[in-house]
Design a protein around this motif. Structure first.
Motif, PDB file in Angstrom:
ATOM      1  N   ILE A   1       1.580 -10.971  14.817  1.00  0.00           N
ATOM      2  CA  ILE A   1       1.119 -11.114  13.438  1.00  0.00           C
ATOM      3  C   ILE A   1       1.891 -10.069  12.626  1.00  0.00           C
ATOM      4  O   ILE A   1       2.065  -8.937  13.081  1.00  0.00           O
ATOM      5  CB  ILE A   1      -0.409 -10.943  13.316  1.00  0.00           C
ATOM      6  N   ALA A   2       2.391 -10.490  11.470  1.00  0.00           N
ATOM      7  CA  ALA A   2       3.205  -9.570  10.663  1.00  0.00           C
ATOM      8  C   ALA A   2       2.708  -9.570   9.225  1.00  0.00           C
ATOM      9  O   ALA A   2       2.218 -10.583   8.730  1.00  0.00           O
ATOM     10  CB  ALA A   2       4.663 -10.032  10.685  1.00  0.00           C
ATOM     11  N   VAL A   3       2.812  -8.409   8.589  1.00  0.00           N
ATOM     12  CA  VAL A   3       2.584  -8.360   7.141  1.00  0.00           C
ATOM     13  C   VAL A   3       3.963  -8.216   6.509  1.00  0.00           C
ATOM     14  O   VAL A   3       4.636  -7.197   6.666  1.00  0.00           O
ATOM     15  CB  VAL A   3       1.667  -7.184   6.740  1.00  0.00           C
ATOM     16  N   ALA A   4       4.397  -9.290   5.855  1.00  0.00           N
ATOM     17  CA  ALA A   4       5.698  -9.282   5.177  1.00  0.00           C
ATOM     18  C   ALA A   4       5.452  -8.822   3.747  1.00  0.00           C
ATOM     19  O   ALA A   4       4.427  -9.161   3.147  1.00  0.00           O
ATOM     20  CB  ALA A   4       6.298 -10.672   5.188  1.00  0.00           C
ATOM     21  N   LEU A   5       6.366  -8.022   3.205  1.00  0.00           N
ATOM     22  CA  LEU A   5       6.059  -7.390   1.927  1.00  0.00           C
ATOM     23  C   LEU A   5       7.293  -7.152   1.066  1.00  0.00           C
ATOM     24  O   LEU A   5       8.418  -7.091   1.558  1.00  0.00           O
ATOM     25  CB  LEU A   5       5.346  -6.049   2.179  1.00  0.00           C
ATOM     26  N   CYS A   6       7.010  -7.017  -0.221  1.00  0.00           N
ATOM     27  CA  CYS A   6       8.043  -6.615  -1.181  1.00  0.00           C
ATOM     28  C   CYS A   6       7.397  -5.665  -2.175  1.00  0.00           C
ATOM     29  O   CYS A   6       6.371  -6.001  -2.790  1.00  0.00           O
ATOM     30  CB  CYS A   6       8.583  -7.842  -1.921  1.00  0.00           C
ATOM     31  N   TYR A   7       7.959  -4.487  -2.308  1.00  0.00           N
ATOM     32  CA  TYR A   7       7.447  -3.522  -3.275  1.00  0.00           C
ATOM     33  C   TYR A   7       8.554  -3.228  -4.280  1.00  0.00           C
ATOM     34  O   TYR A   7       9.693  -2.930  -3.904  1.00  0.00           O
ATOM     35  CB  TYR A   7       6.999  -2.232  -2.564  1.00  0.00           C
ATOM     36  N   LEU A   8       8.228  -3.316  -5.549  1.00  0.00           N
ATOM     37  CA  LEU A   8       9.227  -3.059  -6.591  1.00  0.00           C
ATOM     38  C   LEU A   8       9.202  -1.580  -6.924  1.00  0.00           C
ATOM     39  O   LEU A   8       8.442  -1.144  -7.793  1.00  0.00           O
ATOM     40  CB  LEU A   8       8.896  -3.884  -7.836  1.00  0.00           C
ATOM     41  N   GLY A   9       9.999  -0.820  -6.215  1.00  0.00           N
ATOM     42  CA  GLY A   9      10.019   0.618  -6.469  1.00  0.00           C
ATOM     43  C   GLY A   9      10.875   1.329  -5.437  1.00  0.00           C
ATOM     44  O   GLY A   9      11.527   0.698  -4.602  1.00  0.00           O
ATOM     45  N   SER A  10      10.820   2.658  -5.502  1.00  0.00           N
ATOM     46  CA  SER A  10      11.693   3.481  -4.647  1.00  0.00           C
ATOM     47  C   SER A  10      11.172   3.522  -3.207  1.00  0.00           C
ATOM     48  O   SER A  10      10.023   3.153  -2.936  1.00  0.00           O
ATOM     49  CB  SER A  10      11.715   4.901  -5.190  1.00  0.00           C
ATOM     50  N   LYS A  11      12.012   4.036  -2.324  1.00  0.00           N
ATOM     51  CA  LYS A  11      11.610   4.189  -0.918  1.00  0.00           C
ATOM     52  C   LYS A  11      10.412   5.132  -0.815  1.00  0.00           C
ATOM     53  O   LYS A  11       9.448   4.873  -0.098  1.00  0.00           O
ATOM     54  CB  LYS A  11      12.782   4.712  -0.088  1.00  0.00           C
ATOM     55  N   GLU A  12      10.504   6.219  -1.590  1.00  0.00           N
ATOM     56  CA  GLU A  12       9.443   7.226  -1.534  1.00  0.00           C
ATOM     57  C   GLU A  12       8.087   6.596  -1.917  1.00  0.00           C
ATOM     58  O   GLU A  12       7.096   6.751  -1.200  1.00  0.00           O
ATOM     59  CB  GLU A  12       9.799   8.317  -2.545  1.00  0.00           C
ATOM     60  N   ASP A  13       8.094   5.861  -3.037  1.00  0.00           N
ATOM     61  CA  ASP A  13       6.839   5.236  -3.485  1.00  0.00           C
ATOM     62  C   ASP A  13       6.397   4.119  -2.538  1.00  0.00           C
ATOM     63  O   ASP A  13       5.212   3.963  -2.272  1.00  0.00           O
ATOM     64  CB  ASP A  13       6.994   4.666  -4.914  1.00  0.00           C
TER      65      ASP A  13
ATOM     66  N   ILE B   1       6.808  -3.475  15.580  1.00  0.00           N
ATOM     67  CA  ILE B   1       8.128  -3.455  14.922  1.00  0.00           C
ATOM     68  C   ILE B   1       7.875  -3.059  13.466  1.00  0.00           C
ATOM     69  O   ILE B   1       7.000  -3.623  12.814  1.00  0.00           O
ATOM     70  CB  ILE B   1       8.825  -4.837  14.939  1.00  0.00           C
ATOM     71  N   ASP B   2       8.638  -2.102  12.986  1.00  0.00           N
ATOM     72  CA  ASP B   2       8.487  -1.666  11.590  1.00  0.00           C
ATOM     73  C   ASP B   2       9.815  -1.888  10.874  1.00  0.00           C
ATOM     74  O   ASP B   2      10.780  -1.162  11.101  1.00  0.00           O
ATOM     75  CB  ASP B   2       8.094  -0.184  11.565  1.00  0.00           C
ATOM     76  N   LEU B   3       9.849  -2.914  10.039  1.00  0.00           N
ATOM     77  CA  LEU B   3      11.102  -3.243   9.340  1.00  0.00           C
ATOM     78  C   LEU B   3      11.000  -2.960   7.848  1.00  0.00           C
ATOM     79  O   LEU B   3      11.799  -3.480   7.067  1.00  0.00           O
ATOM     80  CB  LEU B   3      11.424  -4.731   9.520  1.00  0.00           C
ATOM     81  N   ALA B   4       9.998  -2.193   7.424  1.00  0.00           N
ATOM     82  CA  ALA B   4       9.845  -1.957   5.982  1.00  0.00           C
ATOM     83  C   ALA B   4      10.746  -0.811   5.537  1.00  0.00           C
ATOM     84  O   ALA B   4      10.805   0.235   6.183  1.00  0.00           O
ATOM     85  CB  ALA B   4       8.397  -1.660   5.651  1.00  0.00           C
ATOM     86  N   GLY B   5      11.439  -1.030   4.444  1.00  0.00           N
ATOM     87  CA  GLY B   5      12.335  -0.002   3.914  1.00  0.00           C
ATOM     88  C   GLY B   5      13.169  -0.598   2.790  1.00  0.00           C
ATOM     89  O   GLY B   5      12.975  -1.756   2.399  1.00  0.00           O
ATOM     90  N   PRO B   6      14.114   0.190   2.252  1.00  0.00           N
ATOM     91  CA  PRO B   6      14.955  -0.332   1.174  1.00  0.00           C
ATOM     92  C   PRO B   6      15.794  -1.520   1.658  1.00  0.00           C
ATOM     93  O   PRO B   6      16.325  -1.493   2.762  1.00  0.00           O
ATOM     94  CB  PRO B   6      15.852   0.859   0.818  1.00  0.00           C
ATOM     95  N   ILE B   7      15.876  -2.531   0.824  1.00  0.00           N
ATOM     96  CA  ILE B   7      16.593  -3.761   1.197  1.00  0.00           C
ATOM     97  C   ILE B   7      17.053  -4.451  -0.095  1.00  0.00           C
ATOM     98  O   ILE B   7      16.316  -4.444  -1.085  1.00  0.00           O
ATOM     99  CB  ILE B   7      15.667  -4.687   2.041  1.00  0.00           C
TER     100      ILE B   7
END
Ligand SMILES: Cc1cc2nc3c(=O)[nH]c(=O)nc-3n(C[C@H](O)[C@H](O)[C@H](O)COP(=O)(O)OP(=O)(O)OC[C@H]3O[C@@H](n4cnc5c(N)ncnc54)[C@H](O)[C@@H]3O)c2cc1C
Length: 463
Positions: free
Chosen positions: A266-278, A294-300
């Motif tokens: 099960i995965a939570v796919a996400l998009c955050y409009l902001g900096s890596k820090e935030d 698996i942790d694939l969240a980061g700048p993209i």
């Protein structure tokens, strides 16, 4: 069977390509995204411009041909093709004129979201587009449209400024807040019921080019606990964050450790409009819920995020869906989800269940402005059966249907227009508030009383 002379006359005035069954490209041209749809149109009119759309509509009306309208061809019910009739194929109408100063785009109905985003991201701009980059902008927009930016920018229709439409009688009109306002209201949620859109104008917003996004994966054994956390956490997150929870089979991708490939996750796919820090801060509770497998969240890059799900939905895959709006993800519903997804492994690596979180800008928009309904929906569930040509379709369709029957009692009784696979009158009605449906029928009576545009989630005229 069309007479040779009739066809010859049509070809003579047509700027694009007319494809008939004896042509070499007929086999590929008749197909849509869903490989399960196996229809044989009498001709496929690949329009080059608006004049072609007018000619094709007039030709179909005069010769009493069923019309299928094709944008990106992604409609899961296969409305982008038909048996014996004419496919008015808009896939070659791909103009994309971005005005970076005004932050707008005039976009052709043949664009896919991948092509649209490429054009807008060159200026650091975007609007709400789909989760799979090969989806067409046209059908998608007319049914509402949501994706990675939805909680911040609203639905795609909330960013639509105007549209050029060819009506059933072949006349061209503009639909906007100042011209043919009733039509503009109707095409924002009412699908392809009122005419063929030959051009869309959208408002764009600054996005990326780099955003913070990706996905956090856990083994499926954690599904109930994760969703108990998610149902509380997701609604508290800022609108800059849009998320979708996915039950899936771990694909053979480089980012999946070898020992996890093929396992249920099960995965939570996400998009955050902001900096890596935030972004790190915003998703900290999700990371802290339990150590991700698996942790694939980061700048993209935003365009890369838009393609993240592409491998899960290749053209030609056979597919059948059922969808439901949910206000809550209560424990009893979660038990059904866990039980039903335990058989994912015996189905197909493409089969998945998505839970999309809305609220935010979807809820805030003025509901009176468009036909789109049920803006207070919190979660949209989509059960996606997907299999290859060699497999038995019955097994997959049965699984989707029985799963869907089990979750129905937990739903709010309505569905997302663009996800409806069996477009019965009841389901189409239920996609709208009762007063909006009544108004849509009045619009249909006005703009398409003979139901020329009926291969769609159809709003039946009453005249
Ligand atoms: C893999 C996949 C992923 C998806 N992801 C999302 C998602 O993230 N978010 C979301 O909201 N939806 C999503 N969808 C659903 C999608 O919105 C619908 O399938 C939509 O119909 C796709 O638009 P299209 O132009 O590709 O469809 P088509 O099959 O080409 O057209 C579908 C219908 O739209 C109408 N239509 C198309 N073009 C025009 C036009 N120019 N004028 C008038 N009517 C027209 C016609 O009635 C036509 O029958 C997804 C679908 C698939 C298959």
């Amino acid at each position: 069977m069309l007479e040779e002379s009739v066809l010859k006359k049509f070809r003579g005035g047509f700027h694009g390509q007319v494809i008939i069954p004896s042509d070499n490209d007929y086999e590929s041209a008749r197909k849509v995204w869903n490989g399960m749809i196996d229809k044989h149109p009498a001709l496929i009119a690949k329009c080059k411009d608006e004049n072609d759309v007018v000619s094709a509509i007039n030709f179909a009306r005069t010769n009493r041909l069923t019309i299928a309208v094709r944008g990106g061809g992604h409609n899961v019910a296969g409305f982008g093709t038909c048996d014996d009739g004419i496919v008015i194929d808009l896939t070659n109408m791909k103009n994309a004129e971005v005005d970076p100063k005004a932050k707008t785009i005039v976009a052709g109905p043949g664009l896919t979201w991948g092509e649209f985003d490429k054009a807008t991201q060159a200026h650091g701009l975007a609007t709400t587009g789909g989760l799979v980059s090969s989806t067409g902008i046209a059908g998608f927009t007319l049914g509402g449209g949501f994706g990675w930016l939805v909680r911040k920018l609203g639905l795609t229709i909330d960013n639509l400024l105007s549209a050029e439409v060819v009506l059933a009688d072949g006349k061209h009109v503009t639909a906007s807040p100042t011209e043919n306002q009733d039509l503009f209201w109707g095409i924002r949620g009412g699908g392809g019921n009122f005419g063929i859109v030959t051009s869309f104008k959208y408002k764009l917003s600054p996005v990326g080019p780099e955003v913070y996004g990706g996905a956090i994966f856990h083994p499926i054994a954690k599904a109930k606990e994760l969703l108990q956390f998610y149902r509380k956490w997701a609604p508290t997150t800022p609108e800059e964050l849009s998320t979708t929870t996915v039950f899936l089979t771990a694909p053979p991708e480089p980012f999946v450790p070898k020992e996890l490939v093929g396992s249920q996750m099960i995965a939570v796919a996400l998009c955050y409009l902001g900096s890596k820090e935030d972004g790190d801060k915003v998703i900290e509770p999700l990371r802290n819920f339990a150590r991700p497998a698996i942790d694939l969240a980061g700048p993209i890059p935003y365009t890369a995020l838009q393609g993240m799900f592409d491998g899960s939905a290749p053209k030609g895959i056979h597919s059948y869906w059922r969808t439901e709006h949910m206000q809550d993800l209560g424990d009893k519903l979660l038990d059904v989800l866990v039980e039903q997804t335990s058989s994912l492994k015996s189905l197909s690596p493409f089969t998945a269940v998505h839970i999309h979180h809305w609220e935010g800008a979807v809820k805030k928009a003025n509901p009176k402005e468009s036909a789109f309904s049920h803006r207070d929906t919190r979660f949209v569930m989509n059960i996606i059966g997907a299999w290859t040509a060699e497999e038995d379709p019955d097994k997959h369709i049965k699984w989707v249907r029985s799963f869907s029957d089990l979750i129905k009692p937990f739903g709010s009784g309505s569905q997302y227009f663009n996800f409806i696979a069996d477009a019965t009158e009841d389901k189409v009605k239920a996609a709208f508030d009762a007063d909006k449906y009544k108004k849509l029928v009045e619009l249909k009576n006005k703009y398409d009383p003979n139901n020329l545009f009926h291969l769609n989630q159809n709003i039946k005229p009453t005249v």
